[in-house]
Scaffold this motif. Sequence first.
Motif, short mmCIF file in Angstrom:
data_model
loop_
_atom_site.label_atom_id
_atom_site.label_comp_id
_atom_site.label_asym_id
_atom_site.label_seq_id
_atom_site.Cartn_x
_atom_site.Cartn_y
_atom_site.Cartn_z
N ALA A 26 0.83 -1.21 0.00
CA ALA A 26 0.00 0.00 0.00
C ALA A 26 0.87 1.26 0.00
O ALA A 26 0.61 2.21 -0.75
CB ALA A 26 -0.94 0.00 1.21
N VAL A 27 1.91 1.26 0.82
CA VAL A 27 2.82 2.41 0.88
C VAL A 27 3.53 2.61 -0.46
O VAL A 27 3.61 3.73 -0.97
CB VAL A 27 3.85 2.23 2.03
CG1 VAL A 27 4.93 3.28 1.97
CG2 VAL A 27 3.13 2.26 3.37
N LYS A 28 4.00 1.51 -1.07
CA LYS A 28 4.69 1.58 -2.37
C LYS A 28 3.75 2.10 -3.46
O LYS A 28 4.12 2.95 -4.27
CB LYS A 28 5.23 0.20 -2.73
CG LYS A 28 5.99 0.18 -4.05
CD LYS A 28 6.49 -1.21 -4.38
CE LYS A 28 7.22 -1.18 -5.70
NZ LYS A 28 6.68 -2.04 -6.70
N LEU A 29 2.53 1.58 -3.48
CA LEU A 29 1.53 1.98 -4.47
C LEU A 29 1.19 3.46 -4.34
O LEU A 29 1.09 4.18 -5.33
CB LEU A 29 0.27 1.12 -4.27
CG LEU A 29 -0.76 1.07 -5.38
CD1 LEU A 29 -0.13 0.57 -6.68
CD2 LEU A 29 -1.91 0.16 -4.97
N PHE A 30 1.05 3.91 -3.09
CA PHE A 30 0.75 5.32 -2.82
C PHE A 30 1.89 6.20 -3.32
O PHE A 30 1.67 7.17 -4.04
CB PHE A 30 0.51 5.52 -1.32
CG PHE A 30 0.18 6.94 -0.95
CD1 PHE A 30 -1.11 7.41 -1.09
CD2 PHE A 30 1.16 7.79 -0.46
CE1 PHE A 30 -1.42 8.73 -0.75
CE2 PHE A 30 0.87 9.10 -0.12
CZ PHE A 30 -0.44 9.58 -0.26
N ALA A 31 3.12 5.85 -2.94
CA ALA A 31 4.30 6.63 -3.32
C ALA A 31 4.49 6.69 -4.84
O ALA A 31 4.83 7.72 -5.39
CB ALA A 31 5.54 6.07 -2.65
N ALA A 32 4.23 5.57 -5.52
CA ALA A 32 4.44 5.50 -6.98
C ALA A 32 3.41 6.31 -7.75
O ALA A 32 3.72 6.81 -8.84
CB ALA A 32 4.40 4.04 -7.43
N ASN A 33 2.22 6.48 -7.22
CA ASN A 33 1.15 7.14 -7.98
C ASN A 33 0.79 8.54 -7.51
O ASN A 33 0.19 9.29 -8.27
CB ASN A 33 -0.11 6.26 -7.96
CG ASN A 33 0.07 5.03 -8.82
OD1 ASN A 33 -0.02 5.08 -10.03
ND2 ASN A 33 0.37 3.91 -8.17
N ILE A 34 1.16 8.92 -6.29
CA ILE A 34 0.78 10.23 -5.77
C ILE A 34 1.45 11.36 -6.55
O ILE A 34 0.86 12.41 -6.76
CB ILE A 34 1.05 10.34 -4.23
CG1 ILE A 34 0.36 11.55 -3.64
CG2 ILE A 34 2.54 10.36 -3.95
CD1 ILE A 34 -1.12 11.43 -3.51
N LYS A 35 2.71 11.11 -6.99
CA LYS A 35 3.45 12.17 -7.71
C LYS A 35 2.73 12.61 -8.98
O LYS A 35 2.65 13.79 -9.27
CB LYS A 35 4.86 11.67 -8.08
CG LYS A 35 5.77 11.46 -6.90
CD LYS A 35 7.08 10.84 -7.31
CE LYS A 35 7.05 9.38 -6.93
NZ LYS A 35 8.17 8.60 -7.36
N SER A 36 2.18 11.64 -9.71
CA SER A 36 1.54 11.94 -11.00
C SER A 36 0.26 12.78 -10.84
O SER A 36 -0.20 13.40 -11.78
CB SER A 36 1.22 10.66 -11.76
OG SER A 36 0.26 9.92 -11.04
N LEU A 37 -0.30 12.83 -9.63
CA LEU A 37 -1.51 13.61 -9.41
C LEU A 37 -1.21 15.11 -9.31
O LEU A 37 -2.09 15.94 -9.51
CB LEU A 37 -2.23 13.15 -8.14
CG LEU A 37 -2.72 11.71 -8.11
CD1 LEU A 37 -3.48 11.43 -6.82
CD2 LEU A 37 -3.61 11.41 -9.31
N PHE A 38 0.05 15.44 -9.01
CA PHE A 38 0.42 16.83 -8.83
C PHE A 38 1.24 17.40 -9.99
O PHE A 38 1.77 18.49 -9.91
CB PHE A 38 1.19 17.01 -7.51
CG PHE A 38 0.35 16.65 -6.31
CD1 PHE A 38 -0.71 17.46 -5.90
CD2 PHE A 38 0.59 15.48 -5.62
CE1 PHE A 38 -1.49 17.12 -4.81
CE2 PHE A 38 -0.18 15.12 -4.52
CZ PHE A 38 -1.22 15.95 -4.13
N ILE A 39 1.37 16.62 -11.06
CA ILE A 39 2.15 17.08 -12.22
C ILE A 39 1.23 17.78 -13.19
O ILE A 39 0.14 17.41 -13.45
CB ILE A 39 2.86 15.89 -12.91
CG1 ILE A 39 3.89 15.31 -11.95
CG2 ILE A 39 3.51 16.33 -14.21
CD1 ILE A 39 4.55 14.04 -12.44
#
Length: 191
Positions: free
Chosen positions: A178-191
Amino acid sequence: MNLNFREIASATMILFAVIDIIGSIPIIIELRKKAGHIQSEKATIVAGLLMIAFLFLGKEILNLIGIDVNSFAVAGAFILFFLALEMILGITLYKDDAPETAAVVPLAFPLIAGAGTMTSILSLRAEYETVNIVAAIVINIIFVYLVLKSSKKIEGVLGKQGISVIRKIFGVILLAIAVKLFAANIKSLFI
């Protein structure tokens, strides 16, 4: 076709932890007692078809309502996080009504292919090749079938303590995912 055994192994472990068929053995045994018989083959096939259909159509359904896969993956990370907490702490944050019969509906959906599984499948799609996810689904479905067929024997061998320990181990693995999935996808939401 881009078969990657590392991706298949990783996706298989993620789905195995989310489906948590070993942790569901007490529920399966209770269903067997209530209904007298479990339709293992039917439940397994329907669950597998649901998962594969959602893998291919889930993204289109999301596009239809205006949600991108990365947003769904972040939401999925939260679901996995709470599922992991349930497994590790032995608490129930969300519980469906107890199923009345051991037919396809309570077994295939929501027990095997529930909301957590569907979310995980779409979240995996953001990271892995589709062919590898399909392979992971097939491996899990075979394992689910074997567990459904031999649930009484497994409970006898593992006992309640053994099932509890396995649940906690997979809870920790799920939490890390869950932590890995969150970290991998959260960045793309702010680009």
